[in-house]
Design an enzyme around this catalytic site. Structure first.
Site, mmCIF file in Angstrom:
data_model
loop_
_atom_site.group_PDB
_atom_site.id
_atom_site.type_symbol
_atom_site.label_atom_id
_atom_site.label_comp_id
_atom_site.label_asym_id
_atom_site.label_seq_id
_atom_site.Cartn_x
_atom_site.Cartn_y
_atom_site.Cartn_z
ATOM 1 N N ALA A 73 1.526 -1.350 -0.048
ATOM 2 C CA ALA A 73 0.203 0.079 -0.057
ATOM 3 C C ALA A 73 0.728 1.083 0.033
ATOM 4 O O ALA A 73 2.070 1.624 0.506
ATOM 5 C CB ALA A 73 -1.119 0.032 1.240
ATOM 6 N N GLY A 116 0.104 -5.570 0.001
ATOM 7 C CA GLY A 116 -1.112 -5.388 -0.993
ATOM 8 C C GLY A 116 -0.921 -5.733 -2.027
ATOM 9 O O GLY A 116 -2.080 -7.037 -2.846
ATOM 10 N N GLU A 119 -1.532 -9.482 -1.587
ATOM 11 C CA GLU A 119 -3.011 -10.050 -1.190
ATOM 12 C C GLU A 119 -3.441 -10.034 -2.640
ATOM 13 O O GLU A 119 -5.340 -10.869 -3.083
ATOM 14 C CB GLU A 119 -3.571 -8.647 -0.421
ATOM 15 C CG GLU A 119 -2.980 -9.348 0.947
ATOM 16 C CD GLU A 119 -3.383 -7.755 2.439
ATOM 17 O OE1 GLU A 119 -3.927 -8.793 3.243
ATOM 18 O OE2 GLU A 119 -3.054 -7.116 1.103
ATOM 19 N N GLU A 139 3.905 -6.742 7.341
ATOM 20 C CA GLU A 139 2.878 -5.005 7.536
ATOM 21 C C GLU A 139 3.111 -5.282 9.401
ATOM 22 O O GLU A 139 2.450 -3.983 10.131
ATOM 23 C CB GLU A 139 0.938 -5.001 7.557
ATOM 24 C CG GLU A 139 0.447 -5.075 6.480
ATOM 25 C CD GLU A 139 0.708 -6.270 5.004
ATOM 26 O OE1 GLU A 139 0.137 -6.134 4.089
ATOM 27 O OE2 GLU A 139 1.675 -7.069 5.274
#
Length: 265
Positions: A73, A116, A119, A139
């Site tokens: 992110a 992300g 993911e 994270e």
């Protein structure tokens, strides 16, 4: 065949449609293709367009610049996230939609797939990686957790023990280890990555399109159900396929030793 819709421009994506494959390239190489709100919006818009585009049979995701697929992110935006941001779960909902997308999806991971990015790859149906790719959910370094599906999809793909170890330590794994643990299915030299993705897409497109769509639906549905329920869904999907023209065409072509011509009917 090139789709007219491939010409659409996006702020953070490059898109192209050829030979039935829609290629979506996340195009923010200056920040290693980090996901921000605009990337999310552009991906959703592109998927909506390709959903209704009959020239698209398979969607492939990759990253621009060669160094990263998606390196997580955009931390500049994460700095301002609040309780309400998490509860809105925009990125999680986007990746849920990628997972449930009607057309098959392939992640062609060409570099770092972190947070992300990992993911996004896990929400795709098939993951292939360049031999230089690296995966991770780091994270916890920011005192947050992978909340765009990471805690759930990683455990289902590689097992609970490995998922807990990767998430709690933030450890990155290279392409070879990712293949060994089942996170990706294929590792190829970087120069061969997109051609391999297109080859796999071609193999999918040679099959009955209704069978492909229902097989994906049954597998995904069964993951969230007990086996008995999954078997009932499987049986009903097969019953539906037995009524189709494509089933008859597939059987006729096999017996006649010719290539089937499926119509999606």
């Amino acid at each position: 065949m090139t789709s007219v819709k491939a010409a659409r421009t996006y702020e953070t994506l490059l898109t192209d449609v050829s030979d039935g494959v829609a290629l979506i390239t996340i195009n923010r190489p200056d920040v290693r293709n980090a996901v921000n709100r605009q990337v999310q919006l552009d991906i959703r818009t592109a998927l909506d367009a390709f959903r209704d585009d009959d020239s698209v049979a398979v969607v492939v995701f990759t990253g621009a610049g060669g160094k990263a697929f998606v390196a997580g992110a955009d931390i500049a935006q994460v700095r301002g996230y609040t309780l309400h941001t998490a509860l809105a779960s925009d990125l999680q909902r986007l990746y849920d939609d990628v997972e449930a997308y009607e057309k098959p999806t392939i992640a062609a991971v060409n570099g770092f797939a972190l947070g992300g990015g990992c993911e996004l790859a896990m929400s795709c149906d098939i993951r292939i990686a360049a031999d230089t790719a690296r995966f991770g959910l780091p994270e916890t370094n920011l005192s947050v957790l992978p909340a765009a599906g990471g805690t759930q999809r990683l455990a289902r793909l590689v097992g609970t023990g490995r998922a807990i170890e990767m998430i709690l330590t933030g450890r990155l794994v290279d392409a070879a280890e990712a293949r060994q643990m089942g996170l990706v299915t294929t590792v190829v030299p970087g120069a061969d990555l997109l051609s391999t993705a297109r080859e796999i897409a071609g193999q999918i497109m040679a099959k009955g399109p209704l069978a492909v769509r229902l097989a994906k639906l049954v597998i995904r549905s069964g993951m969230d159900a007990d086996q008995r329920t999954g078997l009932v869904v499987e049986r009903l999907a097969q019953a539906l396929l037995y009524t189709t023209d494509d089933k008859a065409e597939g059987a006729d072509a096999f017996l006649a030793k010719r290539r089937p011509v499926f119509q999606g009917k």
